[in-house]
Design an enzyme around this catalytic site. Structure first.
Site, mmCIF file in Angstrom:
data_model
loop_
_atom_site.group_PDB
_atom_site.id
_atom_site.type_symbol
_atom_site.label_atom_id
_atom_site.label_comp_id
_atom_site.label_asym_id
_atom_site.label_seq_id
_atom_site.Cartn_x
_atom_site.Cartn_y
_atom_site.Cartn_z
ATOM 1 N N TRP A 19 0.868 -1.184 0.000
ATOM 2 C CA TRP A 19 0.000 0.000 0.000
ATOM 3 C C TRP A 19 0.904 1.233 0.000
ATOM 4 O O TRP A 19 1.828 1.317 0.825
ATOM 5 C CB TRP A 19 -0.892 -0.043 1.244
ATOM 6 C CG TRP A 19 -1.859 1.073 1.347
ATOM 7 C CD1 TRP A 19 -2.713 1.531 0.382
ATOM 8 C CD2 TRP A 19 -2.087 1.893 2.510
ATOM 9 N NE1 TRP A 19 -3.461 2.574 0.865
ATOM 10 C CE2 TRP A 19 -3.097 2.814 2.172
ATOM 11 C CE3 TRP A 19 -1.543 1.926 3.790
ATOM 12 C CZ2 TRP A 19 -3.575 3.756 3.072
ATOM 13 C CZ3 TRP A 19 -2.017 2.867 4.686
ATOM 14 C CH2 TRP A 19 -3.023 3.780 4.330
ATOM 15 N N ASP A 32 -1.379 -5.372 9.396
ATOM 16 C CA ASP A 32 -2.296 -4.388 8.829
ATOM 17 C C ASP A 32 -3.491 -5.168 8.289
ATOM 18 O O ASP A 32 -3.384 -5.873 7.276
ATOM 19 C CB ASP A 32 -1.569 -3.633 7.703
ATOM 20 C CG ASP A 32 -2.443 -2.581 7.049
ATOM 21 O OD1 ASP A 32 -3.637 -2.487 7.402
ATOM 22 O OD2 ASP A 32 -1.934 -1.854 6.180
ATOM 23 N N ALA A 77 -6.955 -4.653 6.854
ATOM 24 C CA ALA A 77 -7.878 -3.634 6.333
ATOM 25 C C ALA A 77 -9.033 -4.253 5.547
ATOM 26 O O ALA A 77 -9.932 -3.533 5.118
ATOM 27 C CB ALA A 77 -7.121 -2.640 5.447
ATOM 28 N N LYS A 100 -13.645 -0.570 5.069
ATOM 29 C CA LYS A 100 -14.127 -1.367 3.917
ATOM 30 C C LYS A 100 -15.233 -2.310 4.353
ATOM 31 O O LYS A 100 -16.254 -2.443 3.684
ATOM 32 C CB LYS A 100 -13.020 -2.207 3.290
ATOM 33 C CG LYS A 100 -11.625 -1.697 3.474
ATOM 34 C CD LYS A 100 -11.282 -0.642 2.484
ATOM 35 C CE LYS A 100 -10.068 0.101 3.002
ATOM 36 N NZ LYS A 100 -9.288 0.736 2.028
#
Ligand code: PMP
Length: 390
Positions: free
Chosen positions: A125, A206, A208, A241
């Site tokens: 990312w 992470d 997400a 999300k």
């Protein structure tokens, strides 16, 4: 240097695409850039569960008085129980999205370790490295790549672990790797966790996209695995999300310390970092998530909406992979990947041609948001790729 000496910045490779699409007059233009879920009509819908929770909050909320830098602690408790299970002991705080969680984590890590480096698999990312740099942390990279069959190749990561210093921070995508969609399998994760533990490095997971990959429980399996394997663990979690709350900025940072007291102490320092950065996180999105998670019926509705999104993404991925296969452009990484993203195998210049000739917009790296595909654009994109290769 005075402020007028500041130089213009380059465009953000992903955020700038939306502006370019908006200026383009061609009605057939398609934006495969920014990572938001889209439905078959191309909209980023608000979950019905979110609408219902918001109606309840508007009716029942009695105050908007300050909370604290920890944010809504009931949200953190409910979200970590839903994400990781009641049995995993984590301390934590609400953050401004997953980005805020990463930012706080890196700033506290920078304050606690001299010479600590952040280790990133590339591509990653695009905000990971700038966040680490903004905290003053050095960066090391290794290649996050697939083998010829399209499966994750763990060799470069294991090599990076073998050559790291104790205290170095490994940022690991918990599921649905952005941008490649290629994740380690469970046996590979076990090896990675054991190697990180042996090296005395610190994993920062992470997470997400929980719920967009193999399934809700499967997508957090890596968190449970690391929780058992290492003495200290940080998880930067985004609800933006999986609740469709992108602009409401909802996330949390959860921490496993060497013991409960140390975990709480780390959270105190994270809260102090939040206090100087923004004082307190915005409340609305967190209270929406908590309202859903604390209500069995809203929870069921939300999970069924999320499951439908996951199923749609997986079927778009397979349909697109087949369309490429049919044109002799098969890419095993695409069909074997998970989540919202995949990398098109494009040469320099191909992306510009896709945009100029076919009104197809994506970043120069070739990352595509698979949720932006529809039955019609699957064929169009596959044809366009064939044409630019010709
Ligand atoms: N990590 C990854 C891998 C992401 O893709 C994103 C969002 N694109 C984030 C973190 C940040 O999420 P948020 O929008 O909640 O800040």
């Amino acid at each position: 240097m005075s402020l007028s000496d500041l130089q213009p910045l380059g465009l953000d490779p992903i955020l700038s695409i939306a502006a370019r699409v908006a200026r383009d007059p061609r009605p057939e233009r398609v934006d495969f850039g920014i990572g938001v879920y889209r439905d078959a009509e191309g909209h980023s819908p608000i979950f019905a569960a979110v609408k219902a929770a918001e109606a309840r909050i508007a009716r029942d909320q009695r105050t908007k008085a300050y909370l604290s830098p920890l944010g809504d602690t009931r949200f953190v408790a409910a979200m970590s129980a839903a994400a990781f299970g009641e049995h995993l002991a984590f301390a934590g705080l609400q953050t401004v999205g997953g980005t805020g969680a990463l930012h706080l984590a890196m700033h506290v890590l920078a304050a606690t370790g001299s010479g600590r480096k952040v280790v990133l698999g590339t591509p990653t990312w695009p905000n990971h490295a700038p966040i680490a740099a903004s905290a003053g942390l050095g960066i090391r990279t290794y290649a996050h790549r697939a083998d010829v069959g399209g499966a994750f190749d763990p060799a470069p990561l294991l090599q990076a672990i073998a050559t790291c210093s104790a205290g170095d921070v490994f940022v690991l995508h918990g599921c649905c790797h952005n941008p490649t969609g290629i994740d380690p399998n469970l046996a590979q994760w076990q090896d990675i966790a054991a190697a990180i533990a042996a090296a005395g490095a610190l994993p920062l997971i992470d997470l997400a996209y929980q719920g967009f990959g193999e399934g809700w429980a499967e997508d957090q399996a890596v968190v449970a695995l690391f929780h058992d394997a290492v003495p200290e663990l940080l998880v930067a979690y985004s609800c933006d999300k999986n609740f469709g709350l992108y602009r409401d900025r909802v996330g949390m940072l959860t921490v496993k310390g060497r013991d409960a007291t140390s975990g709480q102490m780390i959270v105190q320092h994270l809260a102090a970092a939040a206090r100087t950065a923004y004082s307190m996180p915005p409340d609305h999105g967190a209270v929406v998530v908590r309202t859903i998670l604390e209500d069995a019926e809203l929870s069921r509705l939300w999970r069924s909406e999320l499951d439908a999104m996951r199923a749609r993404l997986a079927s778009l991925r397979q349909a697109f992979a087949m369309a490429l296969e049919a044109r002799g452009l098969g890419q095993p990484c695409l069909s074997r990947g998970f989540g919202m993203f995949g990398m098109l195998d494009v040469a320099p210049g191909d992306v510009e041609q896709l945009t100029e000739r076919f009104a197809i917009f994506l970043p120069p790296s070739g990352r595509i948001n698979l949720a932006a595909l529809t039955d019609a654009t699957i064929e169009r994109l596959a044809d366009a790729l064939l044409a630019v290769r010709a």
